[in-house]
Design a protein around this motif. Structure first.
Motif, PDB file in Angstrom:
ATOM      1  N   GLY A 151       0.805  -1.203   0.000  1.00  9.87           N
ATOM      2  CA  GLY A 151       0.000   0.000   0.000  1.00  9.87           C
ATOM      3  C   GLY A 151       0.842   1.259   0.000  1.00  9.87           C
ATOM      4  O   GLY A 151       0.558   2.220  -0.732  1.00  9.87           O
ATOM      5  N   ILE A 152       1.892   1.279   0.808  1.00  8.00           N
ATOM      6  CA  ILE A 152       2.754   2.463   0.889  1.00  8.00           C
ATOM      7  C   ILE A 152       3.465   2.697  -0.437  1.00  8.00           C
ATOM      8  O   ILE A 152       3.584   3.836  -0.897  1.00  8.00           O
ATOM      9  CB  ILE A 152       3.746   2.312   2.056  1.00  8.00           C
ATOM     10  CG1 ILE A 152       2.974   2.352   3.385  1.00  8.00           C
ATOM     11  CG2 ILE A 152       4.812   3.407   2.018  1.00  8.00           C
ATOM     12  CD1 ILE A 152       3.800   2.042   4.604  1.00  8.00           C
ATOM     13  N   LYS A 153       3.912   1.636  -1.078  1.00 12.79           N
ATOM     14  CA  LYS A 153       4.522   1.771  -2.405  1.00 12.79           C
ATOM     15  C   LYS A 153       3.519   2.348  -3.404  1.00 12.79           C
ATOM     16  O   LYS A 153       3.867   3.227  -4.216  1.00 12.79           O
ATOM     17  CB  LYS A 153       5.036   0.426  -2.908  1.00 12.79           C
ATOM     18  CG  LYS A 153       5.723   0.502  -4.270  1.00 12.79           C
ATOM     19  CD  LYS A 153       6.214  -0.865  -4.717  1.00 12.79           C
ATOM     20  CE  LYS A 153       7.043  -0.768  -5.993  1.00 12.79           C
ATOM     21  NZ  LYS A 153       6.295  -0.174  -7.120  1.00 12.79           N
ATOM     22  N   ALA A 154       2.273   1.893  -3.346  1.00 15.09           N
ATOM     23  CA  ALA A 154       1.254   2.394  -4.266  1.00 15.09           C
ATOM     24  C   ALA A 154       1.005   3.880  -4.059  1.00 15.09           C
ATOM     25  O   ALA A 154       0.825   4.639  -5.021  1.00 15.09           O
ATOM     26  CB  ALA A 154      -0.046   1.607  -4.084  1.00 15.09           C
ATOM     27  N   VAL A 155       1.002   4.318  -2.793  1.00 17.39           N
ATOM     28  CA  VAL A 155       0.823   5.736  -2.490  1.00 17.39           C
ATOM     29  C   VAL A 155       1.946   6.565  -3.112  1.00 17.39           C
ATOM     30  O   VAL A 155       1.707   7.573  -3.788  1.00 17.39           O
ATOM     31  CB  VAL A 155       0.776   5.966  -0.962  1.00 17.39           C
ATOM     32  CG1 VAL A 155       1.050   7.427  -0.612  1.00 17.39           C
ATOM     33  CG2 VAL A 155      -0.578   5.565  -0.400  1.00 17.39           C
ATOM     34  N   VAL A 156       3.180   6.151  -2.881  1.00 16.19           N
ATOM     35  CA  VAL A 156       4.322   6.927  -3.365  1.00 16.19           C
ATOM     36  C   VAL A 156       4.396   6.885  -4.892  1.00 16.19           C
ATOM     37  O   VAL A 156       4.675   7.910  -5.536  1.00 16.19           O
ATOM     38  CB  VAL A 156       5.627   6.423  -2.724  1.00 16.19           C
ATOM     39  CG1 VAL A 156       6.830   7.163  -3.290  1.00 16.19           C
ATOM     40  CG2 VAL A 156       5.567   6.599  -1.205  1.00 16.19           C
ATOM     41  N   ASP A 157       4.123   5.728  -5.484  1.00 11.73           N
ATOM     42  CA  ASP A 157       4.124   5.634  -6.949  1.00 11.73           C
ATOM     43  C   ASP A 157       3.098   6.597  -7.550  1.00 11.73           C
ATOM     44  O   ASP A 157       3.395   7.315  -8.520  1.00 11.73           O
ATOM     45  CB  ASP A 157       3.797   4.203  -7.391  1.00 11.73           C
ATOM     46  CG  ASP A 157       4.962   3.246  -7.189  1.00 11.73           C
ATOM     47  OD1 ASP A 157       6.082   3.713  -6.901  1.00 11.73           O
ATOM     48  OD2 ASP A 157       4.745   2.019  -7.325  1.00 11.73           O
ATOM     49  N   LEU A 198      12.715   8.015  -1.002  1.00 10.19           N
ATOM     50  CA  LEU A 198      14.111   8.141  -1.435  1.00 10.19           C
ATOM     51  C   LEU A 198      14.344   7.469  -2.787  1.00 10.19           C
ATOM     52  O   LEU A 198      15.049   8.007  -3.657  1.00 10.19           O
ATOM     53  CB  LEU A 198      15.042   7.534  -0.384  1.00 10.19           C
ATOM     54  CG  LEU A 198      15.450   8.433   0.777  1.00 10.19           C
ATOM     55  CD1 LEU A 198      16.232   7.630   1.810  1.00 10.19           C
ATOM     56  CD2 LEU A 198      16.276   9.626   0.279  1.00 10.19           C
ATOM     57  N   PHE A 199      13.755   6.293  -2.955  1.00  5.62           N
ATOM     58  CA  PHE A 199      13.889   5.589  -4.229  1.00  5.62           C
ATOM     59  C   PHE A 199      13.359   6.439  -5.379  1.00  5.62           C
ATOM     60  O   PHE A 199      13.997   6.544  -6.436  1.00  5.62           O
ATOM     61  CB  PHE A 199      13.139   4.258  -4.163  1.00  5.62           C
ATOM     62  CG  PHE A 199      13.146   3.475  -5.448  1.00  5.62           C
ATOM     63  CD1 PHE A 199      14.264   2.746  -5.826  1.00  5.62           C
ATOM     64  CD2 PHE A 199      12.048   3.490  -6.291  1.00  5.62           C
ATOM     65  CE1 PHE A 199      14.285   2.037  -7.024  1.00  5.62           C
ATOM     66  CE2 PHE A 199      12.054   2.786  -7.484  1.00  5.62           C
ATOM     67  CZ  PHE A 199      13.172   2.053  -7.850  1.00  5.62           C
ATOM     68  N   ARG A 200      12.218   7.057  -5.170  1.00  8.78           N
ATOM     69  CA  ARG A 200      11.614   7.889  -6.204  1.00  8.78           C
ATOM     70  C   ARG A 200      12.382   9.195  -6.417  1.00  8.78           C
ATOM     71  O   ARG A 200      12.545   9.658  -7.546  1.00  8.78           O
ATOM     72  CB  ARG A 200      10.154   8.192  -5.845  1.00  8.78           C
ATOM     73  CG  ARG A 200       9.205   7.046  -6.141  1.00  8.78           C
ATOM     74  CD  ARG A 200       9.106   6.856  -7.641  1.00  8.78           C
ATOM     75  NE  ARG A 200       8.042   5.935  -8.028  1.00  8.78           N
ATOM     76  CZ  ARG A 200       7.603   5.828  -9.266  1.00  8.78           C
ATOM     77  NH1 ARG A 200       8.133   6.562 -10.223  1.00  8.78           N
ATOM     78  NH2 ARG A 200       6.648   4.965  -9.561  1.00  8.78           N
ATOM     79  N   ILE A 227      15.077  15.823   3.755  1.00 10.02           N
ATOM     80  CA  ILE A 227      15.279  17.269   3.876  1.00 10.02           C
ATOM     81  C   ILE A 227      16.532  17.705   3.132  1.00 10.02           C
ATOM     82  O   ILE A 227      16.557  18.770   2.508  1.00 10.02           O
ATOM     83  CB  ILE A 227      15.352  17.655   5.372  1.00 10.02           C
ATOM     84  CG1 ILE A 227      13.974  17.472   6.033  1.00 10.02           C
ATOM     85  CG2 ILE A 227      15.844  19.078   5.560  1.00 10.02           C
ATOM     86  CD1 ILE A 227      13.996  17.576   7.545  1.00 10.02           C
ATOM     87  N   GLU A 228      17.555  16.868   3.166  1.00 10.59           N
ATOM     88  CA  GLU A 228      18.842  17.225   2.555  1.00 10.59           C
ATOM     89  C   GLU A 228      18.963  16.803   1.099  1.00 10.59           C
ATOM     90  O   GLU A 228      19.963  17.109   0.434  1.00 10.59           O
ATOM     91  CB  GLU A 228      19.972  16.583   3.369  1.00 10.59           C
ATOM     92  CG  GLU A 228      20.058  17.107   4.793  1.00 10.59           C
ATOM     93  CD  GLU A 228      21.038  16.333   5.669  1.00 10.59           C
ATOM     94  OE1 GLU A 228      21.618  15.341   5.156  1.00 10.59           O
ATOM     95  OE2 GLU A 228      21.222  16.717   6.834  1.00 10.59           O
ATOM     96  N   HIS A 229      17.965  16.139   0.551  1.00 10.85           N
ATOM     97  CA  HIS A 229      18.056  15.641  -0.822  1.00 10.85           C
ATOM     98  C   HIS A 229      18.068  16.803  -1.821  1.00 10.85           C
ATOM     99  O   HIS A 229      17.303  17.757  -1.683  1.00 10.85           O
ATOM    100  CB  HIS A 229      16.876  14.714  -1.124  1.00 10.85           C
ATOM    101  CG  HIS A 229      17.093  13.857  -2.325  1.00 10.85           C
ATOM    102  ND1 HIS A 229      16.959  14.330  -3.622  1.00 10.85           N
ATOM    103  CD2 HIS A 229      17.459  12.554  -2.451  1.00 10.85           C
ATOM    104  CE1 HIS A 229      17.215  13.361  -4.472  1.00 10.85           C
ATOM    105  NE2 HIS A 229      17.531  12.272  -3.785  1.00 10.85           N
ATOM    106  N   PRO A 230      18.940  16.764  -2.836  1.00  6.23           N
ATOM    107  CA  PRO A 230      19.067  17.896  -3.771  1.00  6.23           C
ATOM    108  C   PRO A 230      17.815  18.187  -4.599  1.00  6.23           C
ATOM    109  O   PRO A 230      17.673  19.303  -5.123  1.00  6.23           O
ATOM    110  CB  PRO A 230      20.236  17.476  -4.676  1.00  6.23           C
ATOM    111  CG  PRO A 230      20.351  15.998  -4.518  1.00  6.23           C
ATOM    112  CD  PRO A 230      19.928  15.700  -3.124  1.00  6.23           C
TER     113      PRO A 230
END
Length: 295
Positions: A151-157, A198-200, A227-230
């Protein structure tokens, strides 16, 4: 993309005000403000009343750029005017506050422990209008109620798929996969969510920018990598049903995380307050949320 707005959202001190209650949540927002459902007869009257409430907030001297970086608007609010200006223009030009737009159409039924967004059938048309109204970015919400990886993967996708369309329209999406504060496995859900995000994020092009709106995590600084991701302009936190005092205390424990509160911002505002009472209550709320965001 408006570069001045980008720099403000990336580096400014303050928080994002969420003024985007939509059709389903408007009656409760009005009731909390002291206007019961029997005070209006139809949706037209209801939306007139909520726009008057939002106008009172936005035009208050307490609602200013020294504390507030941006404001998230409901679609009808974007198309309405304040003092003869479209709301987004009023925010940007009169207040120095960056305008955002809620674009989701609500939540689907729960599946695999989550609620995805309902299909956004007219997204491109909405984004075109948002550009015409000088909106900087958008916001869309999903909800995670259980720690189910599928479910969490589906949300992020889903969130990132829609976000790409928003980026292609020249706007900055606020991705909001809310973890329900009553989730019995909230910490596990937050760990799974972080890894999926992070993967996305790592798959985005260099110039694809997003914001994230997340529930304040149980473990402080869980989202530090995000927060620190470019590719991330800013990570903001929803109050999620916590009182303002509780949300502020939890927020202070997270470095670099700033508020994007709705109910916690307006919880002490009432229709029958005098202007002085209203402005004082709003000033107290704004100052406390700002202090928590820059702590």
């Amino acid at each position: 993309m408006n570069q001045q707005h980008f720099e403000r959202m990336k580096n400014g001190k303050g928080f994002v005000a969420a003024l985007d209650q939509s059709g389903g949540s408007t009656p409760k927002a009005l009731a909390d403000y002291g206007i019961p459902e029997e005070a209006y007869e139809n949706d037209t009257e209801m939306f007139d009343l909520v726009h008057a409430m939002r106008t009172r907030i936005i035009t208050s001297p307490a609602f200013d750029a020294s504390h507030i970086l941006g404001a998230i608007l409901f679609e009808q609010t974007m198309d309405r005017e304040i003092e003869g200006m479209y709301t987004g223009d009023y925010l940007a030009e009169k207040k120095g506050i960056v305008p955002f737009l809620k674009v989701d159409k609500g939540l689907a039924e729960e599946t695999n422990g989550v609620q995805l967004m309902k299909p956004i059938m007219d997204l491109e048309t909405t984004l075109r209008r948002a550009n015409e109204r000088h909106i900087f970015g958008t916001k869309m919400r999903s909800v995670i109620k259980e720690a189910q990886p599928k479910g969490i993967k589906a949300v992020v996708d889903q969130q990132f798929a829609v976000a790409k369309r928003i980026i292609d329209a020249g706007l900055v999406p606020i991705i909001e996969p809310e973890v329900d504060i009553h989730n019995q496995e909230k910490e596990k859900s937050e760990a799974l969510l972080k890894e999926e995000i992070l993967f996305r994020l790592n798959a985005l092009d260099q110039d694809d920018y997003v914001m994230l709106k997340l529930t304040i995590p149980n473990i402080p600084n869980t989202y530090q990598e995000l927060i620190e991701h470019p590719n991330v302009v800013r990570v903001v936190a929803l109050s999620g049903g916590y009182s303002r005092e509780e949300a502020n205390e939890k927020l202070k424990a997270n470095d670099g995380l700033i508020a994007s509160f709705s109910r916690a911002l307006s919880q002490d505002l009432h229709a029958d307050q005098t202007d002085d009472e209203f402005n004082a209550a709003l000033q107290e709320a704004v100052q406390s949320i700002y202090d928590a965001s820059v702590a």
